[in-house]
Scaffold this motif. Sequence first.
Motif, PDB file in Angstrom:
ATOM      1  N   LYS A 292      29.501 -25.676  18.154  1.00 23.10           N
ATOM      2  CA  LYS A 292      29.612 -25.601  16.678  1.00 23.10           C
ATOM      3  C   LYS A 292      28.675 -24.279  16.398  1.00 23.10           C
ATOM      4  O   LYS A 292      28.304 -24.305  15.310  1.00 23.10           O
TER       5      LYS A 292
ATOM      6  N   ALA B  25      25.082 -20.547  13.471  1.00 21.43           N
ATOM      7  CA  ALA B  25      26.115 -20.389  12.306  1.00 21.43           C
ATOM      8  C   ALA B  25      25.490 -20.839  11.004  1.00 21.43           C
ATOM      9  O   ALA B  25      25.750 -21.187  10.074  1.00 21.43           O
TER      10      ALA B  25
ATOM     11  N   LEU C 201      26.909 -27.538   8.088  1.00 20.47           N
ATOM     12  CA  LEU C 201      27.307 -27.671   6.783  1.00 20.47           C
ATOM     13  C   LEU C 201      27.706 -29.183   6.589  1.00 20.47           C
ATOM     14  O   LEU C 201      27.970 -29.636   5.366  1.00 20.47           O
TER      15      LEU C 201
ATOM     16  N   ARG D 130      38.962 -26.963   5.942  1.00 18.41           N
ATOM     17  CA  ARG D 130      39.918 -25.886   6.137  1.00 18.41           C
ATOM     18  C   ARG D 130      40.887 -26.291   7.220  1.00 18.41           C
ATOM     19  O   ARG D 130      40.872 -27.116   8.251  1.00 18.41           O
TER      20      ARG D 130
ATOM     21  N   ARG E 198      43.350 -24.995  10.269  1.00 18.60           N
ATOM     22  CA  ARG E 198      43.230 -23.725  10.948  1.00 18.60           C
ATOM     23  C   ARG E 198      44.374 -24.038  12.252  1.00 18.60           C
ATOM     24  O   ARG E 198      45.015 -25.112  12.310  1.00 18.60           O
TER      25      ARG E 198
HETATM   26  N1  COA Z   1      28.178 -26.260  10.255  1.00 14.41           N
HETATM   27  C1  COA Z   1      29.124 -27.028  10.737  1.00 14.41           C
HETATM   28  N2  COA Z   1      29.761 -26.581  11.787  1.00 14.41           N
HETATM   29  C2  COA Z   1      30.027 -25.333  12.075  1.00 14.41           C
HETATM   30  C3  COA Z   1      29.263 -24.201  11.357  1.00 14.41           C
HETATM   31  C4  COA Z   1      28.111 -24.831  10.295  1.00 14.41           C
HETATM   32  N3  COA Z   1      27.440 -23.917   9.833  1.00 14.41           N
HETATM   33  N4  COA Z   1      29.698 -23.146  11.622  1.00 14.41           N
HETATM   34  C5  COA Z   1      30.632 -23.378  12.524  1.00 14.41           C
HETATM   35  N5  COA Z   1      30.773 -24.795  12.693  1.00 14.41           N
HETATM   36  C6  COA Z   1      31.877 -25.443  13.743  1.00 14.41           C
HETATM   37  C7  COA Z   1      33.219 -25.158  13.231  1.00 14.41           C
HETATM   38  O1  COA Z   1      33.435 -26.012  12.172  1.00 14.41           O
HETATM   39  C8  COA Z   1      33.874 -25.490  14.456  1.00 14.41           C
HETATM   40  O2  COA Z   1      34.136 -26.893  14.765  1.00 14.41           O
HETATM   41  P1  COA Z   1      35.400 -27.625  15.156  1.00 14.41           P
HETATM   42  O3  COA Z   1      35.997 -26.685  16.270  1.00 14.41           O
HETATM   43  O4  COA Z   1      35.024 -29.007  15.452  1.00 14.41           O
HETATM   44  O5  COA Z   1      36.379 -27.439  13.995  1.00 14.41           O
HETATM   45  C9  COA Z   1      33.035 -24.697  15.422  1.00 14.41           C
HETATM   46  O6  COA Z   1      31.854 -24.661  14.911  1.00 14.41           O
HETATM   47  C10 COA Z   1      33.550 -23.324  15.618  1.00 14.41           C
HETATM   48  O7  COA Z   1      33.669 -22.761  14.445  1.00 14.41           O
HETATM   49  P2  COA Z   1      34.817 -21.413  13.888  1.00 14.41           P
HETATM   50  O8  COA Z   1      34.892 -21.498  12.472  1.00 14.41           O
HETATM   51  O9  COA Z   1      36.101 -22.046  14.863  1.00 14.41           O
HETATM   52  O10 COA Z   1      34.298 -20.314  14.817  1.00 14.41           O
HETATM   53  P3  COA Z   1      34.519 -18.840  14.182  1.00 14.41           P
HETATM   54  O11 COA Z   1      34.239 -17.679  15.350  1.00 14.41           O
HETATM   55  O12 COA Z   1      35.962 -18.639  14.040  1.00 14.41           O
HETATM   56  O13 COA Z   1      33.584 -18.648  13.034  1.00 14.41           O
HETATM   57  C11 COA Z   1      31.711 -18.616  11.893  1.00 14.41           C
HETATM   58  C12 COA Z   1      32.372 -18.687  13.196  1.00 14.41           C
HETATM   59  C13 COA Z   1      30.114 -18.914  12.012  1.00 14.41           C
HETATM   60  C14 COA Z   1      32.051 -17.276  11.191  1.00 14.41           C
HETATM   61  C15 COA Z   1      32.219 -19.571  11.040  1.00 14.41           C
HETATM   62  O14 COA Z   1      32.424 -20.775  11.805  1.00 14.41           O
HETATM   63  C16 COA Z   1      31.593 -19.991   9.683  1.00 14.41           C
HETATM   64  O15 COA Z   1      31.724 -19.323   8.882  1.00 14.41           O
HETATM   65  N6  COA Z   1      30.833 -21.225   9.614  1.00 14.41           N
HETATM   66  C17 COA Z   1      30.073 -21.390   8.570  1.00 14.41           C
HETATM   67  C18 COA Z   1      28.727 -20.709   8.149  1.00 14.41           C
HETATM   68  C19 COA Z   1      27.965 -21.065   7.228  1.00 14.41           C
HETATM   69  O16 COA Z   1      28.430 -20.934   5.825  1.00 14.41           O
HETATM   70  N7  COA Z   1      26.558 -21.417   7.339  1.00 14.41           N
HETATM   71  C20 COA Z   1      25.891 -21.965   6.370  1.00 14.41           C
HETATM   72  C21 COA Z   1      24.974 -20.691   5.800  1.00 14.41           C
HETATM   73  S1  COA Z   1      23.817 -21.127   4.379  1.00 14.41           S
END
Ligand code: COA
Length: 250
Positions: free
Chosen positions: A23, A62, A66, A248, A250
Amino acid sequence: MSDNIIVQDEGAVRVVRISRPEKKNALTSDMYTALAAALDSANADSAVRCTLIAGVPGAFTAGNDLADFMKAATQGAGLARPAHVFLKALVNNNKPLLAAVQGVAVGVGTTMLLHCDFVTAGTDAKFSTPFVALGLLPEAGSSLLAPRLMGHPRAFALLVMGRKLDATQAQACGLVNDVVAPEEADAHALKAAQDIAALPPEAVALSRRLMRGSVDDVAARIDEEARLFGERLKSPEAHAAFAAFLNRKR
Ligand code: COA
């Protein structure tokens, strides 16, 4: 305790590793609680001279999970207490704090660095704080500390506009000390921690305290941000943003 936070002392350096790679190291309540405990126990242990927070390849963290934010949004619970306790532990931490950042450092992954004394970044590091796009606002005292560190315009671009920083840009902003190859980030940071640990501890502690000054204003800002953040979590804007991420395609 959380299996996703691994605490290991390497000599006088406490290494706290965030490890939830599937994650991208998103932080749950249990993880915040374990992070806070690691910092608090380091404070109380004279054998620990400094603390290093690290992640896994590709992910420092990350940010807040969320799905947890969504729960807070739908259950009207506000900011989870463990996150707040961790932020307070950052302020109250009295040992030099270092970070080794590889890959993504989102939200609190970036703002916790404002509490660090020395930050190493891999060339793959990406710093971002998409708070406002999520309907939220900056936390961890960042609304106070980021403008102080990098000036208002750069802090505004980061914290409000959500513009990302790469490792070199973060270094230019003063957020990062050294930029190294990603696979060298942990070892580089550990060496810096060992260098600090080898210095006379009382002189280090006094110097650090003088340089940080009073942290009362930072603690008060964390509380104010947390109150507003808790309100924002329940807002329709935030709810829609969390749902968009969690649903979302994917
Ligand atoms: N909360 C929960 N799950 C998260 C997460 C978060 N903040 N960030 C990543 N994940 C999870 C994804 O849902 C995914 O899970 P899945 O495989 O079960 O669907 C896994 O982690 C991998 O993430 P993914 O998005 O496929 O990786 P990526 O390399 O394409 O992108 C990020 C990485 C961090 C850019 C993207 O995941 C993202 O934007 N995450 C949200 C970050 C965010 O908004 N955090 C809160 C800040 S206040």
